[in-house]
Design a protein around this motif. Structure first.
Motif, mmCIF file in Angstrom:
data_model
loop_
_atom_site.group_PDB
_atom_site.id
_atom_site.type_symbol
_atom_site.label_atom_id
_atom_site.label_comp_id
_atom_site.label_asym_id
_atom_site.label_seq_id
_atom_site.Cartn_x
_atom_site.Cartn_y
_atom_site.Cartn_z
ATOM 1 N N UNK A 473 1.022 -1.157 -0.111
ATOM 2 C CA UNK A 473 -0.013 -0.016 0.072
ATOM 3 C C UNK A 473 0.720 1.169 0.110
ATOM 4 N N UNK A 474 1.759 1.362 0.948
ATOM 5 C CA UNK A 474 2.873 2.507 1.038
ATOM 6 C C UNK A 474 3.752 2.597 -0.086
ATOM 7 N N UNK A 475 4.300 1.473 -0.533
ATOM 8 C CA UNK A 475 5.226 1.316 -1.279
ATOM 9 C C UNK A 475 6.843 1.640 -0.990
ATOM 10 N N UNK A 476 6.912 1.855 -0.069
ATOM 11 C CA UNK A 476 8.201 2.172 0.767
ATOM 12 C C UNK A 476 8.928 1.104 1.442
ATOM 13 N N UNK A 477 9.997 0.807 1.296
ATOM 14 C CA UNK A 477 10.874 -0.254 2.171
ATOM 15 C C UNK A 477 12.136 -0.597 1.548
ATOM 16 N N UNK A 478 12.815 -1.646 1.929
ATOM 17 C CA UNK A 478 14.270 -2.069 1.581
ATOM 18 C C UNK A 478 14.176 -3.559 1.161
ATOM 19 N N UNK A 479 15.204 -4.059 0.998
ATOM 20 C CA UNK A 479 15.166 -5.520 0.391
ATOM 21 C C UNK A 479 14.370 -6.325 0.923
ATOM 22 N N UNK A 480 14.404 -6.503 2.360
ATOM 23 C CA UNK A 480 13.463 -7.471 3.075
ATOM 24 C C UNK A 480 12.031 -7.437 2.626
ATOM 25 N N UNK A 481 11.648 -6.223 2.398
ATOM 26 C CA UNK A 481 10.072 -6.310 1.980
ATOM 27 C C UNK A 481 9.961 -6.479 0.494
ATOM 28 N N UNK A 482 10.871 -5.985 -0.453
ATOM 29 C CA UNK A 482 10.957 -6.052 -1.812
ATOM 30 C C UNK A 482 10.923 -7.779 -1.956
ATOM 31 N N UNK A 483 11.940 -8.353 -1.560
ATOM 32 C CA UNK A 483 11.984 -9.721 -1.842
ATOM 33 C C UNK A 483 10.835 -10.533 -1.366
ATOM 34 N N UNK A 484 10.379 -10.238 -0.138
ATOM 35 C CA UNK A 484 9.364 -11.108 0.551
ATOM 36 C C UNK A 484 8.009 -10.815 -0.227
ATOM 37 N N UNK A 485 7.687 -9.658 -0.879
ATOM 38 C CA UNK A 485 6.641 -9.238 -1.638
ATOM 39 C C UNK A 485 6.662 -10.118 -2.746
ATOM 40 N N UNK A 486 7.857 -9.974 -3.541
ATOM 41 C CA UNK A 486 7.863 -10.756 -4.903
ATOM 42 C C UNK A 486 7.855 -12.202 -4.696
ATOM 43 N N UNK A 487 8.358 -12.877 -3.650
ATOM 44 C CA UNK A 487 8.292 -14.246 -3.464
ATOM 45 C C UNK A 487 6.887 -14.755 -3.279
ATOM 46 N N UNK A 488 5.985 -13.992 -2.278
ATOM 47 C CA UNK A 488 4.917 -14.366 -1.987
ATOM 48 C C UNK A 488 3.635 -14.196 -3.266
ATOM 49 N N UNK A 489 4.168 -13.121 -4.086
ATOM 50 C CA UNK A 489 3.304 -13.024 -5.308
ATOM 51 C C UNK A 489 3.523 -14.020 -6.337
ATOM 52 N N UNK A 490 4.945 -14.462 -6.143
ATOM 53 C CA UNK A 490 5.392 -15.526 -7.348
ATOM 54 C C UNK A 490 4.667 -16.944 -6.989
ATOM 55 N N UNK A 491 4.411 -17.082 -5.640
ATOM 56 C CA UNK A 491 4.089 -18.400 -5.295
ATOM 57 C C UNK A 491 2.261 -18.541 -5.424
ATOM 58 N N UNK A 492 1.780 -16.946 -5.234
ATOM 59 C CA UNK A 492 0.415 -17.121 -5.619
ATOM 60 C C UNK A 492 -0.130 -17.431 -7.025
ATOM 61 N N UNK A 493 1.217 -17.322 -7.805
ATOM 62 C CA UNK A 493 0.945 -17.545 -9.351
ATOM 63 C C UNK A 493 1.564 -19.022 -9.634
ATOM 64 N N UNK A 494 1.793 -19.824 -8.553
ATOM 65 C CA UNK A 494 2.108 -21.256 -8.846
ATOM 66 C C UNK A 494 3.673 -21.310 -9.341
ATOM 67 N N UNK A 495 4.463 -20.205 -8.916
ATOM 68 C CA UNK A 495 5.928 -20.352 -9.029
ATOM 69 C C UNK A 495 6.510 -20.622 -7.903
ATOM 70 N N UNK A 496 7.585 -21.684 -7.601
ATOM 71 C CA UNK A 496 8.230 -22.069 -6.389
ATOM 72 C C UNK A 496 9.001 -20.888 -6.031
ATOM 73 N N UNK A 497 9.167 -20.407 -4.924
ATOM 74 C CA UNK A 497 9.913 -19.020 -4.720
ATOM 75 C C UNK A 497 10.595 -19.402 -3.103
ATOM 76 N N UNK A 498 11.787 -18.749 -2.959
ATOM 77 C CA UNK A 498 12.195 -18.781 -1.643
ATOM 78 C C UNK A 498 13.223 -17.549 -1.573
ATOM 79 N N UNK A 499 13.608 -17.052 -0.400
ATOM 80 C CA UNK A 499 14.336 -15.985 -0.169
ATOM 81 C C UNK A 499 15.900 -16.291 0.103
ATOM 82 N N UNK A 500 16.881 -15.791 -0.461
ATOM 83 C CA UNK A 500 18.047 -16.039 -0.122
ATOM 84 C C UNK A 500 18.651 -14.543 0.655
ATOM 85 N N UNK A 501 19.515 -14.696 1.711
ATOM 86 C CA UNK A 501 20.031 -13.761 2.475
ATOM 87 C C UNK A 501 21.407 -13.665 2.204
#
Length: 816
Positions: A473-501
């Protein structure tokens, strides 16, 4: 020196000795003298309050009230005076806020900034108040070890190299001294032991030693064992091995989630160098050093799953999902860690195929990680990694088939169904109707290059459900929020996703090596495509770089994802209409910024001033509230049905409570009772106070005739009721068996109280209400209760003597 004063000084000494655990947290230790001053002030104020018999709940508040001006004078001397003012409170709140930022930015040992010193002094003073209140005011030294343990445990957890045995010994010795002082104070209440006189010529008797000295020896011996055993026995931190009959020994371990440290590292003022590396890669910008792989999303945060660990193989197995048709290039990277950098996981490019490293390590095959074992660390360590630079073409990724069923956990989301549906609709609008690769590329473009999102490390850390909704909603964050949001959205599309640190490539040096610092800490999503396996994407703007397969054949971003369109998640608050006039936005923006910046400071000052006012109010009304509660409890017992008094204790409690209320009321109004006074003598003394012809009390001249008549009636009723209360008390104390309580005793006690109040002046009544002297008596039984207890002890013996004749023979029966 009294036993209680000795106990107060030992409690202060215990807090001061335990505070030595705070010294390793900062570079300079000159501030410790100010902390010792705060501890001494707390001890002296507490002892002074106890000497004037301030009620026990008020002693701690008095110490806090004295500690606050001291902290203001020491921490903000330019803005503070003898009395706290709003400006000094505001300056102290700002200093504490700055200290919190310094703690997040600096690693231990941190510089002794004014903010950090203010926090340390506040902690020392607060612990001193708690320890003194528990150990001295309430005479319970054992529970006082809990705040002392907290004062030791927090620095022990924060210190990178540990506090050492010396600090532990000092803290433990402080607790033992506190226990010994409390035990000695208890023994001294019994007086000195009586020893018989020594006959002439008889050798002198061995001097009596109180048992507390034996306890001291036991405590010192226990401390010696606690320090010596770890030094003599080689204990290790090896994890327990799970024996497997079908193969070699293996570990089961849940790795530590490093996402929680990302915000601290990125916001740290000091950009510390962590490691350097050289690589044979033709594109050094593709060297991302991974330290963790997070694949489980529980709705609150990303966590690593529990993995089966094995010995480090000479050659790692083939990367999962990677086909020979995909082009790969072998890359060799040599990494050297800084002496001050330690980490439980070996930073390596993905996918690594071989590692040459010394020490004790374990291999986690799912994330292809090397985890430290048996206290292994990275300090000054060097290692060589052979890895593959995977370069699939966009055509190969578009032609990727469905993921295997074994990757179903990488698509699972522990989120509410309605939220999953909303995020999936958002992902479909942004990703379009192309292949999984096209959708992933569109998601990456939307986050990184649509100019809708802003990179900011000051956003509070978090990647759970609420944090995800706020970020979209606010569209402000750093790598933790960006990577988490893309991984969650990819999973909703059926694409296996995980986060690397891990870390982005770092900065190239003059000698062609690359330096990786703490500000290079990063998190990114990894998505699975059949044929290529797990590949990296970069949705965070202005961080890192996109891989080669993401720089070709860029698919256009879906038109529905433009700013202000319906493609965004539904906002929790109404959005401003797009047609709003630009001038309105221009004029309101500065005001909003100013309000947001001044809001926390103003609210902090208001909260602190409100807390001070509330503290003063509590100090004023607390004695009155405590006295009122005691009075209500006594009257409730007196108004209880007489039939409910089934045994002697039930009969004694209300009567003794009523008599104690009469004596306490008289004492509050300036008529204290001597210690050796009997109930009958007390009644005669109070009848003289309630004499009808007694001189008028102070302030009585202001009362009109109606008031004088009411006061006279109250005095007459009190004179009639007082002898009945005294007689009931005497019967209870001296009768062979407890008598039945009179049903009207409660009304008699109320009548006596009204009569005494009527005889007192306005000033005495006010003092009795605000500062009742009856509360100054320490806890324990009243005189009447003690007398009744002694009478109950001797009643069986007296009854036996009454029934026995001379020599203990039974008396002859009375034949009438």
């Amino acid at each position: 020196m009294t036993g209680r004063l000795r106990l107060a000084l030992v409690a202060a000494l215990a807090t001061a000795l335990t505070s030595s655990a705070l010294l390793p947290l900062v570079d300079a230790g000159g501030w410790i003298a100010q902390g010792l001053g705060a501890i001494l002030l707390v001890a002296l104020v507490g002892e002074g309050a106890r000497r004037i018999r301030v009620p026990r709940p008020i002693v701690g508040l008095t110490q806090v009230a004295a500690l606050v001006p001291y902290l203001l004078l020491v921490c903000v001397p330019d803005a503070s005076g003898p009395i706290p003012t709003p400006s000094s409170v505001d300056a102290f709140v700002e200093l504490m806020r700055t200290g919190g930022q310094d703690i997040r930015e600096f690693s231990t040992p941190a510089p002794a900034t004014p903010g950090i010193v203010a926090i340390l002094l506040t902690v020392m003073g607060g612990v001193a108040v708690i320890v003194d209140m528990i150990a001295v005011t309430y005479a319970q030294a054992a529970p006082a070890g809990l705040p002392l343990l907290a004062l030791y445990s927090v620095p022990a957890a924060l210190s990178q190299s540990g506090l050492g045995w010396a600090v532990f010994l000092i803290a433990a010795l402080a607790y033992v001294l506190l226990l010994l002082a409390e035990g000695r104070e208890r023994l001294l209440r019994w007086g000195r032991p009586l020893t018989p006189p020594i006959p002439p010529g008889h050798p002198p008797m061995r001097q009596y030693r109180p048992p507390a000295r034996g306890g001291g020896r036991i405590g010192v011996a226990a401390l010696a064992v606690a320090v010596a055993v770890p030094a003599l026995i080689p204990l290790s931190a090896n994890r327990l091995l799970d024996k497997n009959d079908n193969g070699p020994q293996s570990h089961r371990l849940t790795t530590i989630n490093p996402v929680v440290k990302l915000s601290d590292e990125l916001n740290r003022a000091e950009n510390r160098e962590l490691m350097r590396y050289r690589t044979t890669s033709a594109a050094p910008g593709s060297i991302y050093l991974r330290i963790s792989s997070l694949d489980r999303f529980d709705g609150r945060s990303w966590q690593p799953s529990e993995r089966q660990l094995t010995d480090v193989p000479k050659d790692f197995p083939k990367p999962p999902g990677l086909d020979q048709a995909v082009r790969t290039t072998e890359v060799i990277t040599r990494v050297e860690s800084d002496r001050d950098y330690d980490q439980g996981s070996l930073p390596m490019p993905y996918p690594a195929t071989q590692v040459q490293v010394k020490g004790s390590w374990r291999y986690e095959p799912e994330g292809r990680l090397l985890l430290a074992d048996n206290k292994q660390g990275l300090r000054g360590l060097g290692w060589t990694v052979t890895s593959l630079d995977v370069e699939p073409t966009p055509a190969q990724l578009k032609a990727a088939g469905a993921p295997p069923p074994a990757l179903a956990p990488y698509v699972a989301l522990n989120l509410p169904t309605d939220m999953v549906n909303r995020i999936r609709q958002q992902a479909l609008r942004i990703g379009g109707n192309g292949t999984s690769y096209d959708r992933a590329r569109n998601l990456e473009e939307w986050f990184a290059r649509s100019n809708q999102f802003r990179y900011d490390t000051k956003v509070p850390p978090g990647n759970g459900t609420s944090a995800l909704e706020n970020f979209l909603e606010q569209k402000v964050g750093y790598c933790e929020q960006f990577s988490s949001a893309m991984a969650v959205m990819a999973r909703t599309l059926g694409i296996p996703a995980r986060i690397a640190v891990g870390f982005i490539p770092g900065t190239q040096q003059a000698d062609m090596s690359y330096k990786v610092s703490s500000h290079d800490a990063h998190a990114w999503p990894e998505l699975y495509f059949s044929g290529a396996g797990w590949i990296r994407f970069e949705p965070t703007p202005s961080r890192g770089n996109s891989p080669s397969y993401a720089q070709q054949d860029v698919a256009p971003v879906a038109p529905s994802a433009t700013p202000g369109s319906a493609g965004d998640l539904p906002s929790k608050q109404p959005q401003t209409a797009p047609s709003a006039a630009p001038s309105t936005a221009t004029t309101t923006a500065p005001a909003a910024v100013g309000a947001s910046s001044d809001g926390p400071r103003l609210s902090g000052r208001v909260l602190l001033i409100g807390g001070a006012v509330l503290l003063v109010a509590l100090l004023v009304v607390a004695p009155m509230l405590v006295r009122s509660r005691v009075r209500r409890r006594r009257f409730a017992a007196l108004t209880r049905d007489v039939a409910a008094d089934v045994d002697a204790e039930d009969r004694a409690g209300p009567v003794l409570g009523g008599w104690a209320e009469v004596l306490d009321t008289a004492r509050d109004l300036g008529h204290p009772a001597p210690d050796a006074e009997t109930p009958r003598q007390a009644a005669e003394r109070l009848l003289a106070v309630l004499a009808v012809d007694a001189p008028a009390a102070e302030g009585a001249g202001d009362v009109d005739d109606t008031g004088r008549l009411a006061a006279g009636s109250a005095v007459l009723a009190a004179r009639e009721a007082l002898p009945r209360i005294a007689l009931a008390t005497e019967r209870l104390l001296y009768a062979a068996a407890p008598p039945v309580r009179e049903p009207g005793l409660g009304e008699d006690v109320r009548a006596v109280r009204r009569g005494l109040l009527a005889r007192a002046g306005r000033g005495r009544r006010l003092r009795a209400s605000l500062l009742p002297p009856s509360l100054r008596r320490r806890g324990g039984q009243s005189r009447g209760e003690r007398r009744y207890t002694l009478a109950e002890r001797f009643r069986p013996r007296l009854s036996r003597r009454r029934d026995e004749g001379p020599g203990g023979t039974p008396k002859p029966a009375d034949l009438g």
